[in-house]
Design a protein around this motif. Structure first.
Motif, PDB file in Angstrom:
ATOM      1  N   GLY A 482      -8.972   4.186  16.350  1.00  0.00           N
ATOM      2  CA  GLY A 482      -7.652   4.664  16.732  1.00  0.00           C
ATOM      3  C   GLY A 482      -6.927   5.290  15.563  1.00  0.00           C
ATOM      4  N   ALA A 483      -5.615   5.502  15.717  1.00  0.00           N
ATOM      5  CA  ALA A 483      -4.793   6.147  14.696  1.00  0.00           C
ATOM      6  C   ALA A 483      -4.250   5.092  13.742  1.00  0.00           C
ATOM      7  N   THR A 484      -4.466   5.310  12.446  1.00  0.00           N
ATOM      8  CA  THR A 484      -4.144   4.297  11.442  1.00  0.00           C
ATOM      9  C   THR A 484      -3.498   4.932  10.222  1.00  0.00           C
ATOM     10  N   LEU A 485      -2.547   4.207   9.636  1.00  0.00           N
ATOM     11  CA  LEU A 485      -1.964   4.587   8.355  1.00  0.00           C
ATOM     12  C   LEU A 485      -2.624   3.774   7.250  1.00  0.00           C
ATOM     13  N   LEU A 486      -2.940   4.426   6.139  1.00  0.00           N
ATOM     14  CA  LEU A 486      -3.517   3.733   4.990  1.00  0.00           C
ATOM     15  C   LEU A 486      -2.524   3.803   3.841  1.00  0.00           C
ATOM     16  N   SER A 487      -1.997   2.639   3.481  1.00  0.00           N
ATOM     17  CA  SER A 487      -1.007   2.562   2.411  1.00  0.00           C
ATOM     18  C   SER A 487      -1.671   2.005   1.159  1.00  0.00           C
ATOM     19  N   GLY A 488      -0.951   2.107   0.056  1.00  0.00           N
ATOM     20  CA  GLY A 488      -1.499   1.533  -1.160  1.00  0.00           C
ATOM     21  C   GLY A 488      -0.863   2.101  -2.401  1.00  0.00           C
ATOM     22  N   VAL A 489      -1.172   1.472  -3.513  1.00  0.00           N
ATOM     23  CA  VAL A 489      -0.599   1.875  -4.792  1.00  0.00           C
ATOM     24  C   VAL A 489      -1.207   3.189  -5.249  1.00  0.00           C
ATOM     25  N   ASN A 490      -0.496   3.852  -6.143  1.00  0.00           N
ATOM     26  CA  ASN A 490      -1.055   5.045  -6.778  1.00  0.00           C
ATOM     27  C   ASN A 490      -2.313   4.673  -7.558  1.00  0.00           C
ATOM     28  N   ILE A 603       7.215   5.848   8.493  1.00  0.00           N
ATOM     29  CA  ILE A 603       6.472   6.417   9.631  1.00  0.00           C
ATOM     30  C   ILE A 603       6.381   5.399  10.755  1.00  0.00           C
ATOM     31  N   ARG A 604       6.110   4.163  10.404  1.00  0.00           N
ATOM     32  CA  ARG A 604       6.006   3.109  11.415  1.00  0.00           C
ATOM     33  C   ARG A 604       7.331   2.936  12.152  1.00  0.00           C
ATOM     34  N   ASP A 605       8.411   3.021  11.412  1.00  0.00           N
ATOM     35  CA  ASP A 605       9.726   2.884  12.042  1.00  0.00           C
ATOM     36  C   ASP A 605      10.039   4.067  12.957  1.00  0.00           C
ATOM     37  N   GLU A 610       3.093   1.175  18.340  1.00  0.00           N
ATOM     38  CA  GLU A 610       2.816   0.278  17.224  1.00  0.00           C
ATOM     39  C   GLU A 610       1.688   0.855  16.375  1.00  0.00           C
ATOM     40  N   VAL A 611       2.068   1.488  15.294  1.00  0.00           N
ATOM     41  CA  VAL A 611       1.079   2.144  14.429  1.00  0.00           C
ATOM     42  C   VAL A 611       0.337   1.096  13.614  1.00  0.00           C
ATOM     43  N   ALA A 612      -0.998   1.200  13.620  1.00  0.00           N
ATOM     44  CA  ALA A 612      -1.794   0.316  12.765  1.00  0.00           C
ATOM     45  C   ALA A 612      -1.612   0.742  11.314  1.00  0.00           C
ATOM     46  N   VAL A 613      -1.364  -0.219  10.450  1.00  0.00           N
ATOM     47  CA  VAL A 613      -1.177   0.067   9.023  1.00  0.00           C
ATOM     48  C   VAL A 613      -2.141  -0.801   8.222  1.00  0.00           C
ATOM     49  N   ASP A 614      -2.967  -0.160   7.408  1.00  0.00           N
ATOM     50  CA  ASP A 614      -3.864  -0.868   6.503  1.00  0.00           C
ATOM     51  C   ASP A 614      -3.385  -0.637   5.074  1.00  0.00           C
ATOM     52  N   GLY A 615      -3.766  -1.512   4.177  1.00  0.00           N
ATOM     53  CA  GLY A 615      -3.279  -1.370   2.817  1.00  0.00           C
ATOM     54  C   GLY A 615      -4.328  -1.680   1.767  1.00  0.00           C
ATOM     55  N   ILE A 616      -4.365  -0.841   0.744  1.00  0.00           N
ATOM     56  CA  ILE A 616      -5.174  -1.129  -0.442  1.00  0.00           C
ATOM     57  C   ILE A 616      -4.245  -1.853  -1.408  1.00  0.00           C
ATOM     58  N   GLU A 617      -4.436  -3.141  -1.510  1.00  0.00           N
ATOM     59  CA  GLU A 617      -3.488  -3.996  -2.196  1.00  0.00           C
ATOM     60  C   GLU A 617      -3.846  -4.176  -3.666  1.00  0.00           C
ATOM     61  N   GLY A 635      -4.086  -4.359   8.859  1.00  0.00           N
ATOM     62  CA  GLY A 635      -2.776  -4.812   9.309  1.00  0.00           C
ATOM     63  C   GLY A 635      -1.858  -5.209   8.182  1.00  0.00           C
ATOM     64  N   HIS A 636      -1.962  -4.564   7.062  1.00  0.00           N
ATOM     65  CA  HIS A 636      -1.167  -4.956   5.894  1.00  0.00           C
ATOM     66  C   HIS A 636      -0.538  -3.725   5.257  1.00  0.00           C
ATOM     67  N   LEU A 637       0.777  -3.766   5.097  1.00  0.00           N
ATOM     68  CA  LEU A 637       1.480  -2.691   4.394  1.00  0.00           C
ATOM     69  C   LEU A 637       1.447  -3.008   2.902  1.00  0.00           C
ATOM     70  N   ALA A 638       0.690  -2.250   2.177  1.00  0.00           N
ATOM     71  CA  ALA A 638       0.505  -2.531   0.750  1.00  0.00           C
ATOM     72  C   ALA A 638       1.763  -2.214  -0.035  1.00  0.00           C
ATOM     73  N   ARG A 639       1.987  -3.000  -1.043  1.00  0.00           N
ATOM     74  CA  ARG A 639       3.114  -2.746  -1.917  1.00  0.00           C
ATOM     75  C   ARG A 639       2.843  -1.529  -2.796  1.00  0.00           C
TER      76      ARG A 639
END
Length: 665
Positions: A482-490, A603-605, A610-617, A635-639
């Protein structure tokens, strides 16, 4: 299959391909080397034709690589494979592997690749492959001692086309054929109406001559083997080094090649060498024989007791006085002995057979003369007979050798093709070993029969595109449906993760192994990979980008969409809304999408689902450097990096300022 129905094959190329013995079968085989033997078709062009034929065979009209970045990933994958080839052929042959949406094509490629991965790369085989090249067709050899003859205009035209090596002459009767026999060592008559013909010379009535080119013009086959000697020997060495079962009898092949010179002539036959040397040395041998006779007569004259002193007589003779009568009267026996010595020398020097020596005897007549003179017409007759015998011998030997090689013609094609294909297989095997690859599972739907998108699942994946030693690449696990956001640090590896996903999917749909412990990917119809923008776009470029995504979300089912930081094209607030809208459309189409973004929260807001959000933590900062868990956490919004820095400062400093800042995150 119509050749012009192959993508990229027009009328001109189709005409060139029709010059091949079996053009349709050759093109369908995917044999790049065989296709490249068509006039004007190089190996790069042949690879494109072979790829087009594969697409045609599998009804594979789609274009999986839908964006520039997707095509760049494919080129990088191909380059990694090509770097492990030895031959130019193998490098071009790998171009026939492409990301396909066809189930049958993927299965076909996987079957080939699975066999290739069983190969064990051997440095000795690698070295042996260096000499292997595709076989070539040598230029047409002109044969001037033989001709074809016919009284039929249609047969004349067919002969000129089928046997360009020989002259084709028009005849009407036996007299015409007899005249040709005086000009050519061999005349082959094509008309059965001349059967039973009895004329002087080497004349054969063979109505089937055009159907048996190896007998009619053995030079064609011999020229082929002579031109390809090194390639054949190299292919034979590869088979022996790699313990392959050769299509041709290698001992028989080497024996035949040993009897063939580089110019296509037969070597190693003593009789042919004798006749060739006799023709070449005839004039020199005649001149030397004259000197032998002259020396014998000089000696006889000096020693002869005649009315005048021998020395004076010799002086008169050498000054041109007529002495034939004196020689005949005074030195008849000595003259006969001198002639016998001259004839004996000529026969010995040329190693003449008895019947040839009889012709040589006529070179020096019985009429006395001094210095001795030869009969030029007799020399010419001897030269003609020796040359004719040489040509007949050469023709017979060529025919015999061509007969031996004729049965090897098709097997050596396979011999070389197998050696070249081995290079392709070994390149794939080295690729798989160098990058710890496995064969992925390519599935439709969810892979379990249930509806909905399948996406991809990668376990222990390591990208071979990174500019670091592969053994230092950290493995990651990642799965998306499905459609997913990938978050994470620089610098956390978000872009590298997209590259890995694209590489795994591209390789999988090529039928190739992938750099992972295991992988399952959906069979995508299209791969859309958008690289990170280099800066904010102006109004026109921004509009064009939105148009691209507008087209993309229409009928996006079956598509993989990878986007790297789309927010950089405009202001963050607007970007979040735009990305949210795109994700909504992709979700409705059941597409698989991964959007890398630093605006995941915004983006999620902004999204209506309900957008799936993954994170490289990041685990934290150690001595100013990030410590990152490279595998995205589901399922994790990375800092973000700023949040981590503020958190570190809040713990290190005894002040409320950093704590207050941290709360705002």
């Amino acid at each position: 299959m119509e050749l012009e129905a192959i993508p990229g094959v027009g009328a001109k190329t189709a005409a060139a391909l029709h010059e091949l013995d079996d053009p349709v079968a050759t093109v369908e085989s995917g044999d790049v080397a065989a296709i490249a033997r068509a006039p004007g078709v190089n190996e790069a062009r042949a690879a494109r034709i072979a790829r087009g034929a594969i697409r045609r065979r599998h009804d594979d009209d789609g274009r999986v690589l839908a964006t520039d970045r997707a095509r760049e990933v494919y080129r990088s994958a191909i380059d990694l494979l090509r770097e492990r080839t030895v031959t130019d052929y193998a490098a071009k042959r790998l171009e026939t592997f492409y990301p396909s949406e066809s189930t049958s094509r993927i299965a076909e490629a996987q079957a080939f690749v699975e066999g290739a991965m069983e190969r064990e790369p051997d440095p000795a085989v690698h070295e042996a492959l260096a000499g292997v090249k595709p076989l070539i067709d040598p230029p047409t050899v002109r044969v001037r001692d033989r001709c074809l003859a016919t009284a039929d205009a249609e047969a004349l035209a067919r002969a000129e086309s089928a046997v360009p090596e020989l002259s084709v002459e028009t005849v009407e009767n036996a007299r015409d054929i007899s005249e040709l026999a005086r000009s050519y060592a061999t005349v082959i008559v094509l008309d059965e109406s001349f059967a039973g013909l009895d004329v002087e010379g080497d004349v054969h009535v063979r109505p089937d001559a055009l159907d048996k080119p190896a007998e009619t013009v053995p030079e064609r086959l011999l020229a082929f083997f002579a031109a390809n000697r090194e390639r054949l020997e190299a292919a034979a060495a590869v088979h022996e080094t790699a313990n392959l079962s050769p299509a041709a009898d290698l001992d028989r092949l080497r024996d035949a090649l040993a009897r063939l010179d580089d110019d296509g002539t037969v070597v190693g036959d003593g009789e042919l060498e004798r006749l060739t040397a006799a023709v070449d040395d005839l004039d020199a041998a005649v001149s030397t024989a004259e000197s032998v006779a002259d020396d014998r007569l000089r000696e006889a004259i000096r020693e002869r007791d005649v009315t005048i002193e021998g020395t004076d007589f010799l002086s008169l003779v050498e000054q041109g006085a007529r002495v034939d009568s004196l020689l005949d009267r005074e030195l008849a026996d000595e003259y006969d002995a001198a002639m016998a010595r001259a004839r004996e020398h000529l026969a010995d020097a040329l190693r003449l057979e008895p019947e040839e020596a009889e012709l040589a005897d006529r070179v020096f007549g019985d009429d006395p003369s001094f210095p001795v003179e030869h009969d030029e017409s007799a020399v010419s007759r001897l030269r003609t007979e020796l040359a004719a015998a040489r040509d007949r011998r050469a023709a017979r030997l060529k025919a015999e050798l061509a007969s031996d090689l004729g049965d090897l013609r098709e097997p050596v094609e396979e011999l070389v093709r197998d050696a070249l294909e081995l290079d392709v297989e070994l390149a794939i095997a080295r690729f798989a070993r160098d990058f710890d690859c496995v064969m992925p599972e390519v599935v439709d739907s969810d892979g379990d029969g249930s509806p909905g998108p399948s996406g991809f699942r990668i376990v222990g994946g390591r990208s071979s595109l990174l500019d670091v030693d592969f053994e230092n690449v950290e493995p990651i696990d990642y799965a998306v449906s499905g459609a997913t956001l990938l978050s994470g640090v620089n610098s956390g590896g978000k872009t590298s993760t997209l590259d890995l996903v694209a590489l795994v999917v591209v390789l999988a749909q090529m039928g190739m192994p992938v750099p992972a412990e295991s992988a399952t990917v959906e069979r995508f119809e299209e791969i859309h990979y958008y690289a990170k923008s280099q800066g904010t776009l102006d109004a026109g470029a921004f509009e064009a980008t939105l148009r691209d995504f507008g087209d993309l979300v229409e009928g996006a089912d079956g598509r993989l969409v990878l986007v790297d930081e789309l927010e950089s094209i405009t202001e963050p607030g607007a970007s979040a809304k735009i990305i949210a809208g795109i994700l909504e459309a992709l979700d409705e189409q059941d597409a698989t999408a991964v959007f890398v973004s630093h605006l995941a929260r915004e983006i999620r807001d902004a999204a209506d689902f309900e957008v799936a959000v993954d994170g490289i933590e990041a685990a934290g900062l150690v001595d100013g450097e990030l410590r990152v868990n490279r595998s995205p956490r589901k399922g994790h919004l990375a800092r973000s990096t700023p949040e981590l820095i503020v958190e570190k400062l809040a713990g290190d400093r005894d002040t409320d300022f950093y704590g207050d800042l941290l709360e705002k995150f």
